[in-house]
Design an enzyme around this catalytic site. Structure first.
Site, PDB file in Angstrom:
ATOM      1  N   ILE A 137       0.856  -1.173   0.000  1.00  0.00           N
ATOM      2  CA  ILE A 137       0.000   0.000   0.000  1.00  0.00           C
ATOM      3  C   ILE A 137       0.897   1.229   0.000  1.00  0.00           C
ATOM      4  CG2 ILE A 137      -2.032  -1.050   1.046  1.00  0.00           C
ATOM      5  CD1 ILE A 137      -1.148  -0.130   3.743  1.00  0.00           C
ATOM      6  N   ASP A 138       0.362   2.338  -0.475  1.00  0.00           N
ATOM      7  CA  ASP A 138       1.159   3.548  -0.633  1.00  0.00           C
ATOM      8  C   ASP A 138       1.670   4.071   0.704  1.00  0.00           C
ATOM      9  OD1 ASP A 138       0.594   3.482  -3.362  1.00  0.00           O
ATOM     10  OD2 ASP A 138      -1.199   4.717  -3.135  1.00  0.00           O
ATOM     11  N   LYS A 139       2.718   4.864   0.630  1.00  0.00           N
ATOM     12  CA  LYS A 139       3.346   5.434   1.825  1.00  0.00           C
ATOM     13  C   LYS A 139       2.319   6.108   2.733  1.00  0.00           C
ATOM     14  CE  LYS A 139       6.451   9.170   3.244  1.00  0.00           C
ATOM     15  NZ  LYS A 139       7.296  10.296   2.784  1.00  0.00           N
TER      16      LYS A 139
END
Length: 305
Positions: A137-139
């Site tokens: 998942i994105d930062k």
């Protein structure tokens, strides 16, 4: 290392093998897959193929990955939120602001650094920079991730992603008031020609992408929604919600400039994760509550209406 095997279903028919494989494993680029094919490391139904091979339903694909390099990433002690762990898999709740895996020039402070300090046994299928990482998942997205502690578990979890049997539900706050209570976005996603760091809905060099959503709560100028992934493309929810005119609040890449200022990054949380245990065959499902900053935003929106 054991080879990875996939069995294709009807959704992969007549697509190029490099595109299909890059779509099956979220961590592989098409150029990486093409190099594997040129090196003779990809077999279809037992035979070597070329990069332009068109897939058929039922194809048996076998991928031989190169030998792992020695991992030169420092373990870092972190206060990880482990929701489940046994000898095969681990489920962790990633906080907003943490990168999942190292990249060249950025080898510290990532979830992988913390995982390496927590446990020494992680699968090696995705290479030296991404041990154990099955999906990401994105930062600036918080929430649950499944991690493989051996290659058997990794192959099983990836195949479940391919078969679309993994449950992945996200909570999000979007701009605008969605008039209907639920919907499905079926739109292919690929690189944005004008900005190679961004994704967009496009028919060119794209991958099939489906997101289901339902409205949880409506506010004056925002909507609180739950999104369920059927596929797992880069930035999928962020791109799809922008595509239908309801971009994520706080999203610096796909949202409007005038947005919520009380949250760092997009208001997106991977709250529910479910999968079949690779060894026992038992279905496991986990739920992580919304982060405090996300809850504060919701409270603020409720009080301002």
């Amino acid at each position: 290392m054991d080879n990875i095997r996939y069995t294709l279903d009807e959704t992969n028919g007549r697509e190029r093998i490099d595109k299909v494989l890059a779509g099956l494993n979220e961590e592989w680029s098409r150029s990486f897959v093409q190099q594997l094919i040129r090196d003779g490391r990809v077999l279809v139904n037992g035979a070597a193929i070329k990069t332009n091979y068109k897939c058929n339903e039922g194809d048996q694909i076998e991928v031989e990955l190169p030998e792992l390099e020695e991992l030169d990433i420092m373990p870092e002690e972190m206060d990880l939120q482990i929701y489940y762990e046994d000898g095969d898999v681990l489920v962790v709740n990633k906080p907003r602001g943490m990168v999942v895996h190292p990249a060249p020039g950025h080898t510290t402070g990532t979830l992988v650094n913390g995982l390496m300090a927590h446990c020494k046994d992680l699968s090696g299928i995705n290479g030296v920079m991404r041990p154990g990482i099955v999906h990401r998942i994105d930062k600036d997205t918080s929430g649950l991730l499944m991690v493989a502690k051996n290659d058997m578990a990794h192959e099983s979890l990836v195949q479940q992603l391919v078969d679309k049997t993994v449950t992945r539900k996200y909570k999000a706050i979007v701009h605008g008031v969605i008039p209907h209570d639920h919907g499905t976005i079926d739109a292919p996603i690929g690189r944005d020609k004008k900005d190679r760091q961004s994704m967009t809905v496009t028919d060119e060099n794209s991958r099939h992408a489906v997101t289901h959503f339902r409205v949880l709560e409506k506010f004056k100028s925002f909507t609180f929604v739950e999104c369920q992934l059927e596929t797992g493309r880069t930035h999928q929810i962020r791109v799809h919600m922008k595509y239908i005119g309801y971009p994520l609040a706080g999203d610096p890449k796909y949202g409007p400039r005038k947005t919520l200022t009380t949250i760092e990054g997009q208001a997106l949380h991977a709250g529910i994760l479910g999968f079949v245990h690779p060894r026992t065959g038992e279905y496991l499902e986990f739920e992580a509550p919304l982060p405090e900053d996300f809850e504060r935003v919701l409270d603020s929106l409720r009080n301002s209406d």
